[in-house]
Design an enzyme around this catalytic site. Structure first.
Site, PDB file in Angstrom:
ATOM      1  N   GLN A 135      -8.520   3.040  -0.884  1.00 49.83           N
ATOM      2  CA  GLN A 135      -8.163   3.353  -2.270  1.00 49.83           C
ATOM      3  C   GLN A 135      -8.993   4.533  -2.759  1.00 49.83           C
ATOM      4  OE1 GLN A 135      -8.696  -0.325  -4.399  1.00 49.83           O
ATOM      5  NE2 GLN A 135      -6.891  -1.259  -3.468  1.00 49.83           N
TER       6      GLN A 135
ATOM      7  N   ASP B  52      -7.813  -7.595   4.232  1.00 45.83           N
ATOM      8  CA  ASP B  52      -6.855  -8.390   3.454  1.00 45.83           C
ATOM      9  C   ASP B  52      -6.387  -9.652   4.192  1.00 45.83           C
ATOM     10  OD1 ASP B  52      -6.971  -6.603   1.375  1.00 45.83           O
ATOM     11  OD2 ASP B  52      -5.196  -5.481   1.995  1.00 45.83           O
TER      12      ASP B  52
ATOM     13  N   ARG C 247     -13.711  -5.647 -11.649  1.00 40.87           N
ATOM     14  CA  ARG C 247     -13.838  -4.964 -10.346  1.00 40.87           C
ATOM     15  C   ARG C 247     -14.535  -3.601 -10.462  1.00 40.87           C
ATOM     16  NH1 ARG C 247      -8.534  -5.701  -7.002  1.00 40.87           N
ATOM     17  NH2 ARG C 247      -9.958  -5.041  -5.364  1.00 40.87           N
TER      18      ARG C 247
ATOM     19  N   ARG D  99     -13.510 -13.693  -2.673  1.00 38.82           N
ATOM     20  CA  ARG D  99     -12.716 -14.386  -1.647  1.00 38.82           C
ATOM     21  C   ARG D  99     -13.571 -15.218  -0.693  1.00 38.82           C
ATOM     22  NH1 ARG D  99      -8.038  -9.720  -0.724  1.00 38.82           N
ATOM     23  NH2 ARG D  99      -6.783 -10.406  -2.509  1.00 38.82           N
TER      24      ARG D  99
ATOM     25  N   SER E 120       0.835  -1.212   0.000  1.00 38.03           N
ATOM     26  CA  SER E 120       0.000   0.000   0.000  1.00 38.03           C
ATOM     27  C   SER E 120       0.868   1.259   0.000  1.00 38.03           C
ATOM     28  CB  SER E 120      -0.887   0.037   1.254  1.00 38.03           C
ATOM     29  OG  SER E 120      -1.855  -0.969   1.203  1.00 38.03           O
TER      30      SER E 120
ATOM     31  N   SER F  24     -13.261   2.597   1.892  1.00 31.15           N
ATOM     32  CA  SER F  24     -12.168   2.143   1.035  1.00 31.15           C
ATOM     33  C   SER F  24     -11.031   3.151   1.046  1.00 31.15           C
ATOM     34  CB  SER F  24     -12.683   1.964  -0.404  1.00 31.15           C
ATOM     35  OG  SER F  24     -11.591   1.985  -1.309  1.00 31.15           O
TER      36      SER F  24
ATOM     37  N   ARG G 216      -3.746 -13.667  -2.398  1.00 29.61           N
ATOM     38  CA  ARG G 216      -3.986 -13.954  -0.975  1.00 29.61           C
ATOM     39  C   ARG G 216      -4.619 -15.338  -0.781  1.00 29.61           C
ATOM     40  NH1 ARG G 216      -1.931  -9.423   1.152  1.00 29.61           N
ATOM     41  NH2 ARG G 216      -2.524  -7.471   0.148  1.00 29.61           N
TER      42      ARG G 216
HETATM   43  C1  S3P Z   1      -5.706  -0.893  -0.047  1.00 28.82           C
HETATM   44  C2  S3P Z   1      -6.979  -0.825   0.466  1.00 28.82           C
HETATM   45  C3  S3P Z   1      -7.873  -1.984   0.540  1.00 28.82           C
HETATM   46  C4  S3P Z   1      -7.079  -3.284   0.493  1.00 28.82           C
HETATM   47  C5  S3P Z   1      -6.102  -3.285  -0.639  1.00 28.82           C
HETATM   48  C6  S3P Z   1      -5.101  -2.163  -0.493  1.00 28.82           C
HETATM   49  C7  S3P Z   1      -4.909   0.331  -0.120  1.00 28.82           C
HETATM   50  O1  S3P Z   1      -8.773  -1.972  -0.553  1.00 28.82           O
HETATM   51  O2  S3P Z   1      -7.961  -4.379   0.367  1.00 28.82           O
HETATM   52  O3  S3P Z   1      -5.396  -4.519  -0.671  1.00 28.82           O
HETATM   53  O4  S3P Z   1      -3.683   0.275  -0.340  1.00 28.82           O
HETATM   54  O5  S3P Z   1      -5.496   1.416   0.034  1.00 28.82           O
HETATM   55  P1  S3P Z   1     -10.128  -1.084  -0.543  1.00 28.82           P
HETATM   56  O6  S3P Z   1      -9.724   0.336  -0.630  1.00 28.82           O
HETATM   57  O7  S3P Z   1     -10.876  -1.552  -1.759  1.00 28.82           O
HETATM   58  O8  S3P Z   1     -10.823  -1.426   0.737  1.00 28.82           O
END
Ligand code: S3P
Length: 430
Positions: free
Chosen positions: A170, A316, A124, A347, A25, A168, A389
């Site tokens: 992200q 995760d 996705r 998953r 990340s 999220s 994973r």
């Molecule tokens: C991540 C946020 C998570 C996680 C992903 C990495 C990140 O996803 O599952 O492996 O680096 O911000 P989401 O933002 O979809 O929850």
């Protein structure tokens, strides 16, 4: 058998030291922000993950050169906030992080760019970033129902106060990155606080960011400056080894230099509650990120429940916690986890399918799983479903099965941890 088939034999214990590669990340965020900073950034222990190579590949296509220095560090030549229009579509590979977070930067660029990914990424959901970026002024075309590929017409952006429906990190980072290019203050208010690596990285590169609880904000229009940093070991990768130790009372593992960011480290509290003996030492802070060394001892593994905010914090790590749940005393219940169905694979379905192939009894629910404890599993032929994973989670569970387990498409592990199977082999005693 294909080159990417791995066979795991049962172990009696796990023992030793594992040096976990840099956090995925953080590596993504450092790679993206260094490209739009001024000057040369250097990152030690940058993630070796294929996902992060996807990000670096995209940044090169956008004009930011990078190389691996003699000491192993990744050096990125920042070109400032104006990137170069790419001459071809940007390949995000398997990486949702690349596509979602990079879109925030591309939304603020005065050109059109296209992003695509592999078969898994193409399934996705991207509506979660298309919506806020459109509100900020970008025009984004996608395939049916907001899936990749994306075509982003960037330009001047306006600041927004955004309240995403899904928790999220992200999405949060995507909107904050876009906020760099917006006039005024962009605010993201999340339903549940998610990992704050985007906020910490932005601040480390000199952006004006604030965050308290579940609210993060950024003032647009400030230039970023290059950073030299060491990326902490990835706690989500460490989770596979922590769970391996949990399987064998008396096991002992040392994991130096691991990320201890409180928005990720809930995992350690849950592992302790479930019966693992965990000691953390040598805590340091690097550019806002906490780092420490972990010593674990396997003890009676009890299992438990993961729900609500804990589900978001452990999203995760749930696959590996679920994969080892049949060996616990009380089993595991996972609730509020429907996001797991839109990860690199579904998953929940992947865990249920593989556990059943190993002879486990369990209940699959729309938003989780109920897995009874005190079960005996046998080795089986399992699939990674192309999901890193899942490949790693079942390699760990296979250590306690009776007989050999074959994992097909095991090279998926390289998406986050290319040397995983060697590292697992090095600590397993048979
Ligand atoms: C991540 C946020 C998570 C996680 C992903 C990495 C990140 O996803 O599952 O492996 O680096 O911000 P989401 O933002 O979809 O929850």
């Amino acid at each position: 058998m294909s080159a990417s088939t791995v066979i795991i034999r049962p172990a009696r214990a796990v023992q030793g030291v594992v040096r976990i590669p840099g956090d995925k990340s953080i590596s993504h965020r450092y790679a993206m922000l260094s490209a739009i900073a001024r000057g040369i950034s250097r990152f030690h222990n940058f993630s070796a993950a294929r996902d992060c190579a996807s990000t670096l590949g995209c940044m090169r296509q956008l004009g930011a050169e990078w190389r691996r220095a003699d000491d192993g560090a990744i050096e990125v030549d920042g070109i400032g906030s104006a990137l170069t229009a790419p001459s071809a579509a940007l390949d995000c590979g398997n990486s949702g992080s690349t596509m979602r977070m990079l879109s925030g930067i591309l939304a603020g660029q005065p050109f059109t760019s296209e992003l695509f990914g592999d078969e898994s990424l193409s399934r996705r959901p991207m509506a979660r970033i298309i919506k806020p970026l459109s509100e900020m002024g970008a025009t984004i075309a996608s395939s049916d129902s907001g899936r990749p590929p994306l075509k982003i017409h960037g330009g001047p952006l306006r600041a927004i106060h955004y309240r995403p429906e899904v928790a999220s990190a992200q999405v949060k980072s995507c909107v904050l990155f876009a906020g760099l290019f917006a006039d005024g203050e962009t605010i993201v208010e999340e339903p549940i606080r998610t990992r704050d690596h985007g906020e910490l990285a932005l601040r480390a590169f000199g952006a004006e960011v604030e965050h308290t609880g579940n609210v993060a904000s950024i003032h647009g229009g400030h230039a970023l400056t290059a950073l030299e940093a060491r990326v902490p070991g990835d706690l989500s990768s460490a989770a596979f080894f922590l769970c391996a130790a949990a399987l064998f009372p008396g096991s002992q593992l040392s994991l130096p230099g691991i990320l201890m960011n409180p928005t990720r480290a809930r995992l350690l509290d849950i592992l302790i509650q479930m019966g693992l003996k965990v000691a953390v030492g040598q805590i340091e802070q690097h550019h806002g990120e906490l780092v420490g060394s972990i010593e674990v001892h396997g003890d009676a593994w009890k299992g438990g429940t993961i729900a609500g905010a804990d589900t978001a914090a452990l999203i995760d790590e749930i696959p590996v916690l679920a994969a080892i749940a049949p060996f616990s005393q009380n089993g595991l219940e996972v609730r509020d986890a429907k996001e797991l169905r839109v990860k690199e694979s579904d998953r929940i379905a992947a865990v249920a399918t593989n556990l059943r192939k190993m002879g486990a009894d369990l209940e699959e629910r729309p938003d989780g799983l109920r897995i009874p404890g005190q079960q005996k599993l046998h080795g089986a032929e399992l699939d990674s479903f192309g999901d890193h994973r899942i490949a790693m989670a079942f390699a760990v569970a296979a250590l306690r099965a009776q007989g050999e387990t074959t994992i097909l498409n095991a090279d998926a592990a390289g998406v986050s941890y290319p040397t995983f199977f060697e590292d697992l082999h090095s600590i397993a005693t048979d």
